[in-house]
Structures are given as C-alpha cells and as structure tokens.
Design a protein around this motif. Structure first.
Motif, short mmCIF file in Angstrom:
data_model
loop_
_atom_site.label_atom_id
_atom_site.label_comp_id
_atom_site.label_asym_id
_atom_site.label_seq_id
_atom_site.Cartn_x
_atom_site.Cartn_y
_atom_site.Cartn_z
N THR A 44 -2.19 -7.22 -14.29
CA THR A 44 -1.80 -7.53 -15.67
C THR A 44 -3.04 -7.70 -16.55
OG1 THR A 44 0.20 -8.62 -14.88
CG2 THR A 44 -0.49 -9.12 -17.12
N PHE A 45 -4.07 -8.36 -16.00
CA PHE A 45 -5.30 -8.53 -16.78
C PHE A 45 -5.96 -7.18 -17.07
CE2 PHE A 45 -9.88 -9.23 -17.09
CZ PHE A 45 -9.90 -10.06 -18.21
N PHE A 46 -6.00 -6.31 -16.07
CA PHE A 46 -6.59 -4.98 -16.29
C PHE A 46 -5.77 -4.17 -17.30
CE2 PHE A 46 -8.70 -4.92 -11.87
CZ PHE A 46 -9.78 -5.62 -12.35
N SER A 47 -4.48 -4.39 -17.31
CA SER A 47 -3.62 -3.64 -18.21
C SER A 47 -3.71 -4.15 -19.64
CB SER A 47 -2.17 -3.73 -17.72
OG SER A 47 -1.29 -3.21 -18.66
N ALA A 48 -3.65 -5.48 -19.81
CA ALA A 48 -3.55 -6.03 -21.15
C ALA A 48 -4.83 -6.70 -21.65
CB ALA A 48 -2.40 -7.04 -21.21
N SER A 49 -5.78 -6.97 -20.77
CA SER A 49 -7.02 -7.69 -21.11
C SER A 49 -6.73 -9.02 -21.79
CB SER A 49 -7.91 -6.84 -22.01
OG SER A 49 -8.31 -5.67 -21.34
N ASN A 50 -5.70 -9.68 -21.31
CA ASN A 50 -5.29 -10.98 -21.85
C ASN A 50 -5.23 -11.96 -20.68
OD1 ASN A 50 -4.15 -13.16 -23.09
ND2 ASN A 50 -2.34 -12.09 -23.84
N ALA A 51 -6.17 -12.91 -20.64
CA ALA A 51 -6.25 -13.83 -19.50
C ALA A 51 -5.04 -14.75 -19.43
CB ALA A 51 -7.52 -14.64 -19.58
N ALA A 52 -4.56 -15.23 -20.57
CA ALA A 52 -3.42 -16.14 -20.56
C ALA A 52 -2.16 -15.43 -20.07
CB ALA A 52 -3.20 -16.71 -21.96
N GLY A 53 -1.95 -14.23 -20.54
CA GLY A 53 -0.79 -13.46 -20.09
C GLY A 53 -0.88 -13.10 -18.62
N ALA A 54 -2.09 -12.79 -18.15
CA ALA A 54 -2.27 -12.46 -16.74
C ALA A 54 -2.01 -13.68 -15.86
CB ALA A 54 -3.69 -11.94 -16.50
N LEU A 55 -2.47 -14.85 -16.30
CA LEU A 55 -2.22 -16.07 -15.55
C LEU A 55 -0.73 -16.39 -15.50
CD1 LEU A 55 -3.48 -18.52 -14.09
CD2 LEU A 55 -3.48 -19.67 -16.31
N LEU A 56 -0.06 -16.24 -16.62
CA LEU A 56 1.37 -16.49 -16.67
C LEU A 56 2.13 -15.51 -15.77
CD1 LEU A 56 3.60 -18.17 -17.94
CD2 LEU A 56 3.67 -16.55 -19.81
N ALA A 57 1.73 -14.24 -15.78
CA ALA A 57 2.38 -13.24 -14.93
C ALA A 57 2.12 -13.54 -13.45
CB ALA A 57 1.87 -11.85 -15.28
N GLY A 58 0.90 -13.94 -13.11
CA GLY A 58 0.57 -14.25 -11.73
C GLY A 58 1.32 -15.46 -11.20
N VAL A 59 1.41 -16.51 -12.01
CA VAL A 59 2.15 -17.71 -11.60
C VAL A 59 3.64 -17.41 -11.46
CG1 VAL A 59 2.82 -20.03 -12.35
CG2 VAL A 59 0.44 -19.31 -12.50
N THR A 60 4.18 -16.62 -12.38
CA THR A 60 5.58 -16.24 -12.30
C THR A 60 5.84 -15.40 -11.05
OG1 THR A 60 5.73 -16.26 -14.70
CG2 THR A 60 7.46 -15.08 -13.52
N ALA A 61 4.94 -14.47 -10.76
CA ALA A 61 5.10 -13.64 -9.56
C ALA A 61 4.99 -14.49 -8.29
CB ALA A 61 4.05 -12.54 -9.54
N PHE A 62 4.10 -15.49 -8.29
CA PHE A 62 3.97 -16.39 -7.15
C PHE A 62 5.28 -17.14 -6.91
CE2 PHE A 62 3.13 -20.67 -5.55
CZ PHE A 62 2.55 -20.37 -4.32
N GLY A 63 5.85 -17.69 -7.96
CA GLY A 63 7.10 -18.44 -7.82
C GLY A 63 8.26 -17.57 -7.38
N ALA A 64 8.38 -16.41 -8.00
CA ALA A 64 9.48 -15.51 -7.65
C ALA A 64 9.34 -14.97 -6.23
CB ALA A 64 9.55 -14.36 -8.65
N SER A 65 8.12 -14.64 -5.84
CA SER A 65 7.94 -14.10 -4.49
C SER A 65 8.08 -15.20 -3.44
CB SER A 65 6.59 -13.40 -4.36
OG SER A 65 5.53 -14.29 -4.59
N THR A 66 7.76 -16.44 -3.78
CA THR A 66 7.99 -17.54 -2.85
C THR A 66 9.47 -17.68 -2.55
OG1 THR A 66 6.05 -18.72 -3.65
CG2 THR A 66 7.67 -20.01 -2.45
N LEU A 67 10.28 -17.64 -3.58
CA LEU A 67 11.73 -17.73 -3.37
C LEU A 67 12.26 -16.53 -2.59
CD1 LEU A 67 12.87 -19.07 -6.85
CD2 LEU A 67 12.73 -20.31 -4.71
N GLY A 68 11.80 -15.33 -2.95
CA GLY A 68 12.26 -14.13 -2.26
C GLY A 68 11.82 -14.09 -0.81
N LEU A 69 10.57 -14.42 -0.54
CA LEU A 69 10.08 -14.41 0.84
C LEU A 69 10.74 -15.51 1.67
CD1 LEU A 69 6.32 -13.75 0.13
CD2 LEU A 69 7.91 -12.19 1.26
N HIS A 70 11.06 -16.63 1.05
CA HIS A 70 11.74 -17.71 1.76
C HIS A 70 13.09 -17.23 2.30
CE1 HIS A 70 13.28 -21.66 2.76
NE2 HIS A 70 14.30 -21.48 1.94
N LYS A 71 13.78 -16.47 1.49
CA LYS A 71 15.09 -15.94 1.91
C LYS A 71 14.94 -14.76 2.85
CE LYS A 71 17.87 -17.54 -1.86
NZ LYS A 71 18.82 -18.40 -1.19
N LEU A 72 13.87 -13.98 2.67
CA LEU A 72 13.69 -12.77 3.46
C LEU A 72 13.21 -13.06 4.88
CD1 LEU A 72 13.67 -9.65 3.39
CD2 LEU A 72 11.27 -9.80 2.71
#
Length: 75
Positions: A44-72
């Motif tokens: 996301t950072f390489f795509s948008a060059s926005n650190a805040a947006g990249a951090l938000l996307a990374g944290v969101t992906a961490f949370g979503a993948s934690t839930l998905g991997l927990h079930k998987l």
C-alpha cells in the motif's frame, strides 16, 4: 573418594512454569497475520506513498487475517 554432585531435578510437565505462554497454533496464526499485514502495508505504501494509509491498511489486514486464520487453522 568424593561423590559427584547431584544434578537438579527437571521440572515436571504439569508444573505451571513448564506451560508455554502461547500455543504453537496461536504463535503460527499471529506470525502469519503479522506477515500478511506487513506485506499489505508495504504494498500500500509503494502504491500510494502515504504512510498513514499504509499503516491503516496493514493493521486492518492483520486483524482480518487473524480472524480468518483462526477459523482456517483447526485445533
């Protein structure tokens, strides 16, 4: 003659000190989620060059993948 020193006893598996802080499954889920969150954040950072947006996307992906991997990944 002297006798050799007696080694200290090994802790038994039932003692509370022998239990791990995290199970192997929990460690695997969190490690994979951190990897996925990092990859999404960096891309996301390489795509948008926005650190805040990249951090938000990374944290969101961490949370979503934690839930998905927990079930998987079964117990």
């Amino acid at each position: 003659m002297t006798t050799p020193p007696i080694p200290p006893p090994e802790p038994s598996p039932s003692s509370p000190d022998a239990e791990p802080l995290l199970s192997q499954r929990a460690a695997l889920v969190l490690l994979m989620a951190a990897f996925i969150g990092t990859v999404v954040g960096v891309l996301t950072f390489f795509s948008a060059s926005n650190a805040a947006g990249a951090l938000l996307a990374g944290v969101t992906a961490f949370g979503a993948s934690t839930l998905g991997l927990h079930k998987l990944i079964g117990r």
